[in-house]
Design a protein around this motif. Structure first.
Motif, PDB file in Angstrom:
ATOM      1  N   GLN A  99       0.737  -1.367   0.167  1.00 28.79           N
ATOM      2  CA  GLN A  99      -0.184   0.241   0.121  1.00 28.79           C
ATOM      3  C   GLN A  99       0.990   1.727  -0.134  1.00 28.79           C
ATOM      4  N   LEU A 100       1.976   1.624   0.740  1.00 29.02           N
ATOM      5  CA  LEU A 100       2.710   2.145   0.628  1.00 29.02           C
ATOM      6  C   LEU A 100       3.763   2.639  -0.576  1.00 29.02           C
ATOM      7  N   ALA A 101       4.392   1.527  -0.732  1.00 28.46           N
ATOM      8  CA  ALA A 101       4.979   1.835  -1.645  1.00 28.46           C
ATOM      9  C   ALA A 101       3.894   1.934  -3.231  1.00 28.46           C
ATOM     10  N   ALA A 102       2.973   1.431  -3.123  1.00 28.37           N
ATOM     11  CA  ALA A 102       1.987   2.016  -4.382  1.00 28.37           C
ATOM     12  C   ALA A 102       2.089   3.105  -4.378  1.00 28.37           C
ATOM     13  N   ALA A 103       2.003   4.158  -3.055  1.00 32.44           N
ATOM     14  CA  ALA A 103       2.114   5.434  -3.244  1.00 32.44           C
ATOM     15  C   ALA A 103       2.763   6.671  -3.427  1.00 32.44           C
ATOM     16  N   CYS A 104       3.823   5.777  -3.588  1.00 35.49           N
ATOM     17  CA  CYS A 104       5.517   5.991  -4.173  1.00 35.49           C
ATOM     18  C   CYS A 104       5.249   6.651  -5.694  1.00 35.49           C
ATOM     19  N   ASP A 105       6.130   7.310  -6.267  1.00 32.78           N
ATOM     20  CA  ASP A 105       5.622   7.651  -7.344  1.00 32.78           C
ATOM     21  C   ASP A 105       6.275   7.073  -7.958  1.00 32.78           C
ATOM     22  N   LEU A 106       7.731   6.330  -7.657  1.00 34.92           N
ATOM     23  CA  LEU A 106       8.218   5.536  -8.023  1.00 34.92           C
ATOM     24  C   LEU A 106       8.908   3.799  -7.390  1.00 34.92           C
ATOM     25  N   ARG A 107       8.936   2.887  -7.856  1.00 30.30           N
ATOM     26  CA  ARG A 107       9.068   2.141  -6.989  1.00 30.30           C
ATOM     27  C   ARG A 107      10.728   1.128  -7.807  1.00 30.30           C
ATOM     28  N   PHE A 108      11.636   1.073  -6.923  1.00 28.41           N
ATOM     29  CA  PHE A 108      12.654   0.415  -7.456  1.00 28.41           C
ATOM     30  C   PHE A 108      12.811  -0.700  -5.880  1.00 28.41           C
ATOM     31  N   ALA A 109      13.227  -2.227  -7.173  1.00 30.18           N
ATOM     32  CA  ALA A 109      13.431  -3.412  -6.259  1.00 30.18           C
ATOM     33  C   ALA A 109      14.817  -4.406  -6.525  1.00 30.18           C
ATOM     34  N   GLU A 110      15.433  -4.845  -5.114  1.00 26.81           N
ATOM     35  CA  GLU A 110      16.340  -5.868  -5.580  1.00 26.81           C
ATOM     36  C   GLU A 110      15.572  -7.567  -5.492  1.00 26.81           C
ATOM     37  N   LEU A 164       6.635  -2.245 -10.604  1.00 25.86           N
ATOM     38  CA  LEU A 164       8.295  -1.766 -10.384  1.00 25.86           C
ATOM     39  C   LEU A 164       8.983  -0.805 -11.308  1.00 25.86           C
ATOM     40  N   ASN A 165       9.705  -0.011 -11.030  1.00 21.59           N
ATOM     41  CA  ASN A 165       9.970   0.348 -12.261  1.00 21.59           C
ATOM     42  C   ASN A 165      11.319   0.215 -12.622  1.00 21.59           C
ATOM     43  N   GLU A 166      12.417  -0.013 -11.783  1.00 25.10           N
ATOM     44  CA  GLU A 166      13.621  -0.971 -12.133  1.00 25.10           C
ATOM     45  C   GLU A 166      13.217  -2.072 -11.192  1.00 25.10           C
ATOM     46  N   LEU A 167      14.091  -3.286 -11.125  1.00 25.87           N
ATOM     47  CA  LEU A 167      14.457  -5.110 -10.787  1.00 25.87           C
ATOM     48  C   LEU A 167      16.535  -4.711 -10.742  1.00 25.87           C
ATOM     49  N   LEU A 168      16.810  -4.558  -8.932  1.00 25.88           N
ATOM     50  CA  LEU A 168      18.512  -4.678  -9.550  1.00 25.88           C
ATOM     51  C   LEU A 168      19.162  -5.808  -9.018  1.00 25.88           C
ATOM     52  N   PRO A 169      20.270  -6.340  -8.922  1.00 28.28           N
ATOM     53  CA  PRO A 169      20.934  -7.403  -8.962  1.00 28.28           C
ATOM     54  C   PRO A 169      20.988  -7.232  -6.981  1.00 28.28           C
ATOM     55  N   ALA A 170      21.016  -8.258  -6.794  1.00 26.77           N
ATOM     56  CA  ALA A 170      21.200  -8.332  -5.181  1.00 26.77           C
ATOM     57  C   ALA A 170      22.528  -7.557  -4.864  1.00 26.77           C
ATOM     58  N   GLY A 171      22.659  -6.417  -4.020  1.00 25.28           N
ATOM     59  CA  GLY A 171      23.759  -5.546  -3.738  1.00 25.28           C
ATOM     60  C   GLY A 171      24.027  -4.087  -4.209  1.00 25.28           C
ATOM     61  N   GLU A 172      22.673  -4.433  -5.026  1.00 27.35           N
ATOM     62  CA  GLU A 172      23.124  -3.192  -6.184  1.00 27.35           C
ATOM     63  C   GLU A 172      21.795  -1.784  -5.666  1.00 27.35           C
ATOM     64  N   LEU A 173      21.138  -2.262  -4.704  1.00 21.08           N
ATOM     65  CA  LEU A 173      19.692  -1.271  -4.987  1.00 21.08           C
ATOM     66  C   LEU A 173      19.848  -0.594  -4.009  1.00 21.08           C
ATOM     67  N   ASP A 174      20.670  -0.156  -3.044  1.00 28.29           N
ATOM     68  CA  ASP A 174      21.285   1.267  -2.107  1.00 28.29           C
ATOM     69  C   ASP A 174      21.856   2.537  -4.009  1.00 28.29           C
ATOM     70  N   LYS A 175      22.713   1.240  -4.354  1.00 32.11           N
ATOM     71  CA  LYS A 175      23.857   2.229  -4.926  1.00 32.11           C
ATOM     72  C   LYS A 175      22.809   3.145  -6.034  1.00 32.11           C
ATOM     73  N   ARG A 176      21.912   2.781  -6.355  1.00 32.97           N
ATOM     74  CA  ARG A 176      21.327   2.511  -7.701  1.00 32.97           C
ATOM     75  C   ARG A 176      20.201   3.553  -7.714  1.00 32.97           C
ATOM     76  N   VAL A 177      19.404   3.267  -6.292  1.00 33.28           N
ATOM     77  CA  VAL A 177      18.715   4.643  -5.799  1.00 33.28           C
ATOM     78  C   VAL A 177      19.552   5.734  -5.566  1.00 33.28           C
TER      79      VAL A 177
END
Length: 241
Positions: A99-110, A164-177
């Motif tokens: 519910q909270l994620a959908a309320a954000c403009d963009l969603r990036f996930a690992e 989701l807007n982007e799906l990142l490999p494990a360990g790369e989420l924080d850097k990409r965001v």
């Protein structure tokens, strides 16, 4: 906060960051303060540790609490936030978390994240506003799939569905965001603010944004910077309430 990016962390590790009644209540006020802070250009919403948010902590509710009213108020405050918002998701993003994620403009996930909208497991009528927001995001068919079944889906499915807007490999989420948030802070706030309202369906603000554009130097600066091959220095800021 760093370089115009404010990070809001959902932290309740004992319950996989499930939202307590107090956490639901605190979020609108926190967002209001960030909205009034001119140094904040982007908000990132994330979870502490390996989980985004596993839903609502039902055990935290008092007898006079209305859990749906609390969650909807927090969701609407997040959706109405006037600056770009990004959900940075790892692990479970379920129930109130979705519910909270959908309320954000963009969603990036690992990779490895899981998503679900689970009121059918409890016999709860999902809020009308939340249902409409989910349906607008992923389409009616996928919204029904999630709501009817209450089953979790993998991150790859969520990406294909448009959640989701982007799906990142494990360990790369924080850097990409962090990288993407920095990109947003370099862009025109005028463009972003108007685009947010138009994309979210506002139909009563055309004249307002035309007037803001006419009174701003952002367009002239953007064109000049392009021709001079330099980074633009945009100056428009949201007018004070």
């Amino acid at each position: 906060m760093a370089d115009g990016v404010a990070t809001v962390v959902i932290s309740h590790p004992a319950k996989r960051n499930a939202m307590t009644a107090g956490m639901w209540r605190a979020l609108p006020g926190l967002l209001s303060a960030l909205a009034q802070d001119s140094s904040v250009r982007v908000v990132v919403l994330t979870g502490a540790g390996p989980t985004f948010c596993a839903g609502a902590d039902i055990t935290s509710l008092r007898g006079d609490d209305d859990p749906q009213a609390l969650s909807v108020a927090a969701e609407e405050a997040l959706a109405a936030f006037p600056k770009p918002t990004i959900a940075a998701i790892r692990g479970f993003c379920v129930g109130g978390g979705s519910q909270l994620a959908a309320a954000c403009d963009l969603r990036f996930a690992e990779a490895g994240a899981q998503f679900g909208v689970t009121p059918a497991k409890l016999g709860i009528v999902y809020p009308a506003s939340s249902t409409r927001r989910l349906s607008a995001l992923v389409g009616p068919s996928t919204a029904k799939y999630l709501l009817y079944s209450a089953e979790l889906i993998e991150a790859e499915h969520a990406l294909r569905a448009g959640f989701l807007n982007e799906l990142l490999p494990a360990g790369e989420l924080d850097k990409r965001v962090a990288e993407f948030a920095r990109t947003l802070t370099a862009r025109s706030q005028l463009t972003q603010a108007a685009a947010k309202e138009f994309a979210d369906g506002r139909t009563d603000r055309d004249a307002h944004w035309a007037a803001q554009a006419a009174g701003s130097d952002d367009t002239a600066e953007g064109v000049a910077a392009f021709l001079e091959r330099r980074a633009p220095a945009f100056t428009w800021t949201p007018p004070a309430d």
